[in-house]
Design a protein around this motif. Structure first.
Motif, PDB file in Angstrom:
ATOM      1  N   GLU A   1       0.826  -1.202   0.000  1.00 56.83           N
ATOM      2  CA  GLU A   1       0.000   0.000   0.000  1.00 56.83           C
ATOM      3  C   GLU A   1       0.864   1.257   0.000  1.00 56.83           C
ATOM      4  O   GLU A   1       0.614   2.213  -0.749  1.00 56.83           O
ATOM      5  N   GLU A   2       1.892   1.267   0.841  1.00 51.10           N
ATOM      6  CA  GLU A   2       2.761   2.442   0.920  1.00 51.10           C
ATOM      7  C   GLU A   2       3.577   2.593  -0.368  1.00 51.10           C
ATOM      8  O   GLU A   2       3.786   3.716  -0.846  1.00 51.10           O
ATOM      9  N   ALA A   3       4.016   1.490  -0.945  1.00 53.87           N
ATOM     10  CA  ALA A   3       4.760   1.555  -2.207  1.00 53.87           C
ATOM     11  C   ALA A   3       3.879   2.135  -3.310  1.00 53.87           C
ATOM     12  O   ALA A   3       4.328   2.963  -4.112  1.00 53.87           O
ATOM     13  N   GLY A   4       2.617   1.706  -3.352  1.00 55.72           N
ATOM     14  CA  GLY A   4       1.703   2.252  -4.342  1.00 55.72           C
ATOM     15  C   GLY A   4       1.469   3.736  -4.141  1.00 55.72           C
ATOM     16  O   GLY A   4       1.390   4.501  -5.112  1.00 55.72           O
ATOM     17  N   ARG A   5       1.368   4.152  -2.881  1.00 50.57           N
ATOM     18  CA  ARG A   5       1.166   5.575  -2.598  1.00 50.57           C
ATOM     19  C   ARG A   5       2.362   6.387  -3.081  1.00 50.57           C
ATOM     20  O   ARG A   5       2.200   7.456  -3.703  1.00 50.57           O
ATOM     21  N   LEU A   6       3.573   5.901  -2.820  1.00 48.52           N
ATOM     22  CA  LEU A   6       4.771   6.614  -3.255  1.00 48.52           C
ATOM     23  C   LEU A   6       4.874   6.657  -4.774  1.00 48.52           C
ATOM     24  O   LEU A   6       5.278   7.670  -5.351  1.00 48.52           O
ATOM     25  N   ALA A   7       4.524   5.560  -5.427  1.00 48.04           N
ATOM     26  CA  ALA A   7       4.551   5.549  -6.893  1.00 48.04           C
ATOM     27  C   ALA A   7       3.583   6.595  -7.440  1.00 48.04           C
ATOM     28  O   ALA A   7       3.889   7.312  -8.405  1.00 48.04           O
ATOM     29  N   SER A   8       2.438   6.701  -6.818  1.00 46.67           N
ATOM     30  CA  SER A   8       1.424   7.651  -7.263  1.00 46.67           C
ATOM     31  C   SER A   8       1.888   9.096  -7.132  1.00 46.67           C
ATOM     32  O   SER A   8       1.702   9.906  -8.041  1.00 46.67           O
ATOM     33  N   VAL A   9       2.509   9.425  -6.009  1.00 42.52           N
ATOM     34  CA  VAL A   9       2.901  10.822  -5.786  1.00 42.52           C
ATOM     35  C   VAL A   9       4.183  11.180  -6.515  1.00 42.52           C
ATOM     36  O   VAL A   9       4.498  12.363  -6.690  1.00 42.52           O
TER      37      VAL A   9
ATOM     38  N   GLU B   1      -5.559  12.669 -12.503  1.00 42.58           N
ATOM     39  CA  GLU B   1      -5.932  12.054 -11.223  1.00 42.58           C
ATOM     40  C   GLU B   1      -6.161  10.562 -11.380  1.00 42.58           C
ATOM     41  O   GLU B   1      -5.720   9.754 -10.556  1.00 42.58           O
ATOM     42  N   TYR B   2      -6.849  10.167 -12.448  1.00 40.90           N
ATOM     43  CA  TYR B   2      -7.109   8.746 -12.695  1.00 40.90           C
ATOM     44  C   TYR B   2      -5.801   7.990 -12.941  1.00 40.90           C
ATOM     45  O   TYR B   2      -5.603   6.877 -12.434  1.00 40.90           O
ATOM     46  N   LYS B   3      -4.905   8.591 -13.704  1.00 45.40           N
ATOM     47  CA  LYS B   3      -3.632   7.928 -13.996  1.00 45.40           C
ATOM     48  C   LYS B   3      -2.783   7.775 -12.738  1.00 45.40           C
ATOM     49  O   LYS B   3      -2.081   6.767 -12.571  1.00 45.40           O
ATOM     50  N   ARG B   4      -2.820   8.766 -11.858  1.00 44.81           N
ATOM     51  CA  ARG B   4      -2.100   8.632 -10.576  1.00 44.81           C
ATOM     52  C   ARG B   4      -2.666   7.458  -9.773  1.00 44.81           C
ATOM     53  O   ARG B   4      -1.919   6.681  -9.168  1.00 44.81           O
ATOM     54  N   HIS B   5      -3.975   7.363  -9.764  1.00 45.95           N
ATOM     55  CA  HIS B   5      -4.603   6.234  -9.064  1.00 45.95           C
ATOM     56  C   HIS B   5      -4.130   4.913  -9.653  1.00 45.95           C
ATOM     57  O   HIS B   5      -3.782   3.976  -8.921  1.00 45.95           O
ATOM     58  N   LEU B   6      -4.124   4.823 -10.983  1.00 45.71           N
ATOM     59  CA  LEU B   6      -3.675   3.593 -11.635  1.00 45.71           C
ATOM     60  C   LEU B   6      -2.224   3.287 -11.331  1.00 45.71           C
ATOM     61  O   LEU B   6      -1.857   2.123 -11.105  1.00 45.71           O
ATOM     62  N   ALA B   7      -1.366   4.304 -11.323  1.00 45.22           N
ATOM     63  CA  ALA B   7       0.052   4.077 -11.035  1.00 45.22           C
ATOM     64  C   ALA B   7       0.225   3.398  -9.685  1.00 45.22           C
ATOM     65  O   ALA B   7       1.027   2.460  -9.536  1.00 45.22           O
TER      66      ALA B   7
END
Length: 296
Positions: A244-252, A265-271
């Motif tokens: 979960e934290e890795a996904g959050r960092l990838a997104s930001v 915003e959608y692409k950040r969510h997907l990342a």
């Protein structure tokens, strides 16, 4: 009708001849193999080289071989060859994951790994894959060869470390025992460019993640190597909280733009979500590989 500007054409019979032509024509020369990216750009007048150097006869650049602890792939190796290679699939399932969703059979039959990497399109799949795998590329020129880490190869959208009079000749990927890797992609339709994609490669040592690599595609330039995510993963124990934290960092840490494929915003969510999915599959594959090899 969209047609390219006039240009000269030479079919090189050796790497030395190709390099000589590239040196002689300088910035006005371009290498062509599959041509699926270059020729459409020429038709749209987004590229206007004076000379195309065809390298399809340079069979020395078409190979897949393991040398020590590296898998070496010639720049002329076709997508289809990568997809059908048992050696590639065994060492790097992430490559097979990506090759299955790259364009369509005609493109995979003619397109090459070297052409994909040198196009340096932020939406290109194999660039994200090679970034996650910590690959290195071999660039040859008049002065000899130099080896460049994938992290330094792409210098911006459609810009690489290949200089005037040089060409990419090989990709080298470290083979790590008991490793796992995976690629996840969302596309609007089969064969389309990604809306977003994520690749992960790692090993497990004493139950903890090591040698982690993460690469994203279609979410902005600079997302091929995500240091913050990799630093988080290395030494971490696989868990949903870590994913979960890795996904959050990838997104930001990516920088998508709103376009016809979706909002930023959608692409950040997907990342973030695709990074989590790729992590889960990579860990599962690493555990399977270590169970096969008997490693702890």
């Amino acid at each position: 009708m969209q047609v390219p500007a006039s240009f000269d054409y030479r079919r090189a019979t050796s790497v030395a001849e190709a390099l000589e032509l590239l040196r002689r024509y300088g910035e006005e020369a371009r290498v062509v193999a599959g041509g699926h990216s270059l020729l459409p750009m020429m038709k749209l007048r987004l590229a206007g080289p004076e000379l195309l150097v065809d390298i399809n006869d340079l069979h020395e650049l078409d190979h897949i071989e393991q040398v020590g602890d590296e898998l070496r792939i010639g720049a002329l190796t076709r997508h289809r060859t990568l997809l059908e290679s048992p050696l590639v699939g065994r060492c790097f399932p992430i490559v097979h994951d990506a090759e299955k969703v790259i364009a369509d059979p005609p493109v995979r039959n003619r397109g090459t790994i070297g052409g994909s990497l040198c196009q340096a399109d932020p939406s290109e799949d194999l660039s994200a894959v090679c970034g996650a795998l910590h690959a290195r590329v071999v660039i040859r020129g008049e002065g000899g060869e130099r080896v460049v880490p994938m992290a330094d190869f792409h210098q911006g959208p459609y810009e690489t470390a290949v200089g005037v009079g040089e060409m990419l000749v090989q990709v080298r990927i470290p083979v790590l025992p008991g490793a796992g890797s995976a690629y996840e992609k969302v596309e609007r339709k089969s064969g389309d460019w990604a809306v977003a994609a994520a690749g992960v490669a790692l090993t497990l040592r004493e139950g903890r993640i090591a040698d982690a690599g993460v690469g994203l595609a279609a979410v902005g330039a600079g997302a091929l190597n995500l240091d913050a995510v990799q630093e988080l993963l290395n030494g971490g124990e696989p868990s949903e909280a870590l994913y979960e934290e890795a996904g959050r960092l990838a997104s930001v840490n990516c920088s998508p733009v709103t376009d016809g494929r979706g909002s930023a915003e959608y692409k950040r969510h997907l990342a973030g979500e695709l990074t989590r999915r790729a992590l889960r599959r990579s860990v599962a594959r690493a555990r399977t590989a270590q169970g096969t090899t008997g490693e702890a």
